[in-house]
Design a protein around this motif. Structure first.
Motif, PDB file in Angstrom:
ATOM      1  N   VAL A  86       0.811  -1.090  -0.132  1.00 19.37           N
ATOM      2  CA  VAL A  86       0.011  -0.224  -0.036  1.00 19.37           C
ATOM      3  C   VAL A  86       1.041   1.070   0.017  1.00 19.37           C
ATOM      4  O   VAL A  86       1.780   1.332   0.844  1.00 19.37           O
ATOM      5  CB  VAL A  86      -0.728   0.000   1.285  1.00 19.37           C
ATOM      6  N   PHE A  87       0.815   2.041  -0.978  1.00 15.93           N
ATOM      7  CA  PHE A  87       1.636   3.295  -1.138  1.00 15.93           C
ATOM      8  C   PHE A  87       0.560   4.563  -0.444  1.00 15.93           C
ATOM      9  O   PHE A  87      -0.582   4.601  -0.768  1.00 15.93           O
ATOM     10  CB  PHE A  87       1.860   3.331  -2.554  1.00 15.93           C
ATOM     11  N   HIS A  88       1.554   5.432  -0.092  1.00 17.98           N
ATOM     12  CA  HIS A  88       0.709   6.621   0.527  1.00 17.98           C
ATOM     13  C   HIS A  88       1.180   7.969  -0.035  1.00 17.98           C
ATOM     14  O   HIS A  88       2.381   8.063  -0.460  1.00 17.98           O
ATOM     15  CB  HIS A  88       1.126   6.739   1.972  1.00 17.98           C
ATOM     16  N   GLY A  89       0.231   8.845  -0.186  1.00 21.38           N
ATOM     17  CA  GLY A  89       0.413  10.287  -0.779  1.00 21.38           C
ATOM     18  C   GLY A  89      -0.493  11.007  -0.168  1.00 21.38           C
ATOM     19  O   GLY A  89      -1.375  10.764   0.826  1.00 21.38           O
ATOM     20  N   ASN A  90      -0.503  12.328  -0.815  1.00 20.49           N
ATOM     21  CA  ASN A  90      -1.561  13.499  -0.406  1.00 20.49           C
ATOM     22  C   ASN A  90      -1.927  13.868  -1.604  1.00 20.49           C
ATOM     23  O   ASN A  90      -1.596  14.261  -2.742  1.00 20.49           O
ATOM     24  CB  ASN A  90      -0.959  14.277   0.478  1.00 20.49           C
ATOM     25  N   VAL A  91      -3.223  14.590  -1.520  1.00 24.83           N
ATOM     26  CA  VAL A  91      -3.862  15.319  -2.619  1.00 24.83           C
ATOM     27  C   VAL A  91      -3.198  16.666  -2.670  1.00 24.83           C
ATOM     28  O   VAL A  91      -3.108  17.602  -1.866  1.00 24.83           O
ATOM     29  CB  VAL A  91      -5.489  15.654  -2.176  1.00 24.83           C
ATOM     30  N   SER A  92      -2.671  16.954  -3.748  1.00 23.49           N
ATOM     31  CA  SER A  92      -2.049  18.210  -4.058  1.00 23.49           C
ATOM     32  C   SER A  92      -2.624  19.193  -4.946  1.00 23.49           C
ATOM     33  O   SER A  92      -2.334  20.521  -4.725  1.00 23.49           O
ATOM     34  CB  SER A  92      -0.378  17.796  -4.762  1.00 23.49           C
ATOM     35  N   GLU A  93      -3.815  18.819  -5.664  1.00 20.32           N
ATOM     36  CA  GLU A  93      -4.213  19.755  -6.244  1.00 20.32           C
ATOM     37  C   GLU A  93      -5.782  19.115  -6.999  1.00 20.32           C
ATOM     38  O   GLU A  93      -5.787  17.817  -7.246  1.00 20.32           O
ATOM     39  CB  GLU A  93      -3.527  20.090  -7.823  1.00 20.32           C
ATOM     40  N   VAL A  94      -6.797  19.789  -6.881  1.00 15.09           N
ATOM     41  CA  VAL A  94      -7.965  19.521  -7.520  1.00 15.09           C
ATOM     42  C   VAL A  94      -8.163  20.456  -8.867  1.00 15.09           C
ATOM     43  O   VAL A  94      -8.565  21.741  -8.392  1.00 15.09           O
ATOM     44  CB  VAL A  94      -9.043  19.627  -6.382  1.00 15.09           C
ATOM     45  N   ARG A  95      -8.236  19.964  -9.798  1.00 15.55           N
ATOM     46  CA  ARG A  95      -8.396  20.847 -10.897  1.00 15.55           C
ATOM     47  C   ARG A  95      -9.827  21.297 -11.221  1.00 15.55           C
ATOM     48  O   ARG A  95     -10.644  20.159 -11.388  1.00 15.55           O
ATOM     49  CB  ARG A  95      -7.531  20.230 -11.894  1.00 15.55           C
ATOM     50  N   ASN A  96     -10.032  22.126 -11.743  1.00 15.48           N
ATOM     51  CA  ASN A  96     -11.518  22.628 -12.207  1.00 15.48           C
ATOM     52  C   ASN A  96     -12.067  22.536 -13.427  1.00 15.48           C
ATOM     53  O   ASN A  96     -13.182  22.540 -13.642  1.00 15.48           O
ATOM     54  CB  ASN A  96     -11.685  24.191 -11.669  1.00 15.48           C
ATOM     55  N   SER A  97     -11.202  22.034 -14.217  1.00 16.00           N
ATOM     56  CA  SER A  97     -11.525  21.745 -15.569  1.00 16.00           C
ATOM     57  C   SER A  97     -12.198  20.213 -15.580  1.00 16.00           C
ATOM     58  O   SER A  97     -11.693  19.150 -15.315  1.00 16.00           O
ATOM     59  CB  SER A  97     -10.209  21.760 -16.613  1.00 16.00           C
ATOM     60  N   PRO A  98     -13.496  20.336 -16.200  1.00 19.78           N
ATOM     61  CA  PRO A  98     -14.294  18.946 -16.158  1.00 19.78           C
ATOM     62  C   PRO A  98     -14.012  18.089 -17.392  1.00 19.78           C
ATOM     63  O   PRO A  98     -13.586  18.701 -18.578  1.00 19.78           O
ATOM     64  CB  PRO A  98     -15.684  19.500 -16.196  1.00 19.78           C
ATOM     65  N   THR A  99     -14.210  16.782 -17.196  1.00 19.65           N
ATOM     66  CA  THR A  99     -14.108  15.999 -18.458  1.00 19.65           C
ATOM     67  C   THR A  99     -15.523  15.221 -18.605  1.00 19.65           C
ATOM     68  O   THR A  99     -15.730  14.561 -17.781  1.00 19.65           O
ATOM     69  CB  THR A  99     -12.855  15.061 -18.326  1.00 19.65           C
ATOM     70  N   THR A 100     -16.228  15.117 -19.571  1.00 20.32           N
ATOM     71  CA  THR A 100     -17.312  14.594 -19.993  1.00 20.32           C
ATOM     72  C   THR A 100     -17.122  13.312 -20.815  1.00 20.32           C
ATOM     73  O   THR A 100     -16.704  13.509 -21.988  1.00 20.32           O
ATOM     74  CB  THR A 100     -18.451  15.508 -20.381  1.00 20.32           C
ATOM     75  N   VAL A 101     -17.369  12.351 -20.565  1.00 19.04           N
ATOM     76  CA  VAL A 101     -17.247  11.130 -21.250  1.00 19.04           C
ATOM     77  C   VAL A 101     -18.597  10.313 -21.130  1.00 19.04           C
ATOM     78  O   VAL A 101     -18.862   9.900 -19.812  1.00 19.04           O
ATOM     79  CB  VAL A 101     -16.210  10.137 -20.777  1.00 19.04           C
ATOM     80  N   SER A 102     -19.510  10.138 -22.075  1.00 22.95           N
ATOM     81  CA  SER A 102     -20.704   9.468 -22.240  1.00 22.95           C
ATOM     82  C   SER A 102     -21.671  10.012 -21.142  1.00 22.95           C
ATOM     83  O   SER A 102     -22.096   9.220 -20.162  1.00 22.95           O
ATOM     84  CB  SER A 102     -20.456   7.714 -21.867  1.00 22.95           C
TER      85      SER A 102
END
Length: 394
Positions: free
Chosen positions: A254-270
């Motif tokens: 199990v590898f560990h990290g942290n959220v560094s960025e939440v991008r506001n650009s949406p992606t729409t698929v189906s």
């Protein structure tokens, strides 16, 4: 006569057995339902958002060619550590070296023309000065003096033009020297070569688009996971939240990290809208490699030592005697507990959940109480294993 009595006795036996079975069913089977239960207990709960993502280096530099030509030499390969300024490849420099020599010769010619123009200007000035002296003594006509002055102005203009030609030739020489320098492909950063897209003898053309020669990962000890989070969960994601993830190459780790960025650009698929979330992770042992698929769990909230019950207990509805299921009747979370052998409905307040367990924050439930998970058919086994009636003798 004996056969008639024998058949009558068999019929009577069948009737007695049927009556006994019906009595056993009505008396034993009518006791009620049986239940599968689990005890409410204290434990840890973590609310998470799961997603999948791709592992990449934090900084990946694309090294291209700014000049066209044939690849003469390649000095690095896949997984080669490189330093900033290190030579990676060489484009054949012969054509560019010849252009540099030609530009240098043009500069020398421009400088000679400047010297010639300056000499002409000095001669024109001396002639003008002499004519001014003669004109002051009335020895020449004014037109001769005007012509001498015009020649000085013309010579000055020629000197200015020659100086401009020198600067132009110098700029041209500088440009050809830059083009010659571009034939030597150098690393712009410290890092490791993760891809090589050229071979010796290959011709690269940089006329319309810069060709990609190498991809260099700047620091593979610092990686990032690019994951897509559904719009229903993105509102709970915050920078700095802890993250756990696994990769198929090391399923036991199990590898560990942290959220560094939440991008506001949406992606729409189906018609499904997702947002990209970047997770930073340390990679000191170099086990994580670019392109790996990560199964990510973003830890939204976590509590330790709280009262919890299986989430199935909150979804359970009690069947009534007619076979219909109880629909709850009251608002809020509810569950059923066993008081002795009788079920009792209990309204509770819930907290966080991890899908399997849910925190109970209020409502009178105590640790150790049996909560009902599922209703079982009490006589299912008896009904499936009942005795077969005897066959009639002929």
């Amino acid at each position: 006569m004996k056969k008639r009595y024998l058949r009558a006795a068999l019929v009577l036996l069948v009737v007695v057995l049927a009556a006994a079975g019906a009595y056993a069913f009505l008396s034993g089977g009518g006791k009620g339902l049986k239940y599968r239960t689990e005890k409410a207990a204290t434990g840890d709960i973590r609310a998470t958002v799961t997603a999948t993502g791709k592992i990449d280096a934090v900084t990946t530099v694309i090294v291209g060619a700014q000049t066209s030509g044939m690849i003469k030499a390649i000095y690095v390969d896949y997984n080669t550590p490189v330093n900033k300024g290190q030579v990676l490849a060489q484009i054949d420099p012969a054509t560019f070296a010849a252009k540099v020599e030609q530009a240098r010769a043009n500069l020398m010619l421009a400088r000679a023309n400047l010297e010639k123009a300056e000499a002409t200007l000095q001669d024109a000035k001396r002639t003008r000065d002499r004519y001014e002296t003669l004109f002051a003594r009335n020895l020449i006509a004014r037109s001769d003096l005007d012509t001498a002055r015009t020649n000085v102005e013309t010579a000055q203009a020629q000197v200015s033009a020659s100086r401009a030609q020198v600067e132009q030739a110098r700029a041209n020489l500088k440009q050809t020297e830059i083009d010659l320098a571009y034939t030597t492909i150098r690393s712009p950063v410290d890092g490791m070569v993760i891809s090589r897209n050229i071979d010796i003898g290959q011709t690269v053309a940089a006329s319309f688009q810069t060709p990609t020669l190498f991809n260099i990962a700047q620091d593979l000890t610092k990686m990032q996971v690019k994951t897509s989070v559904d719009e229903a969960d993105i509102g709970r994601i915050r920078m700095g939240q802890p993250v756990e993830f696994t990769v198929d190459a090391f399923p036991e780790m199990v590898f560990h990290g942290n959220v560094s960025e939440v991008r506001n650009s949406p992606t729409t698929v189906s018609n499904v809208v997702t947002y990209e979330v970047i997770v930073r992770v340390d990679n000191p042992e170099m086990k994580l490699k670019p392109g790996m698929t990560a199964n990510v769990s973003i830890i939204i909230d976590g509590k330790q030592g709280v009262l919890r019950v299986p989430s199935a207990a909150l979804r359970f509805r009690m069947p009534d005697q007619g076979g219909k299921r109880d629909q709850g009747g009251t608002k809020g979370a509810q569950l059923w507990v066993l008081a002795g052998e009788k079920p009792r409905r209990l309204s509770v307040q819930t907290g966080i959940t991890d899908g399997s367990f849910t925190e109970i924050t209020g409502g009178g439930l105590l640790a150790g109480q049996e909560v009902i998970i599922e209703a079982l058919e009490a006589n299912k086994k008896q009904q499936n294993t009942g005795a077969q009636p005897p066959r009639f003798l002929r």
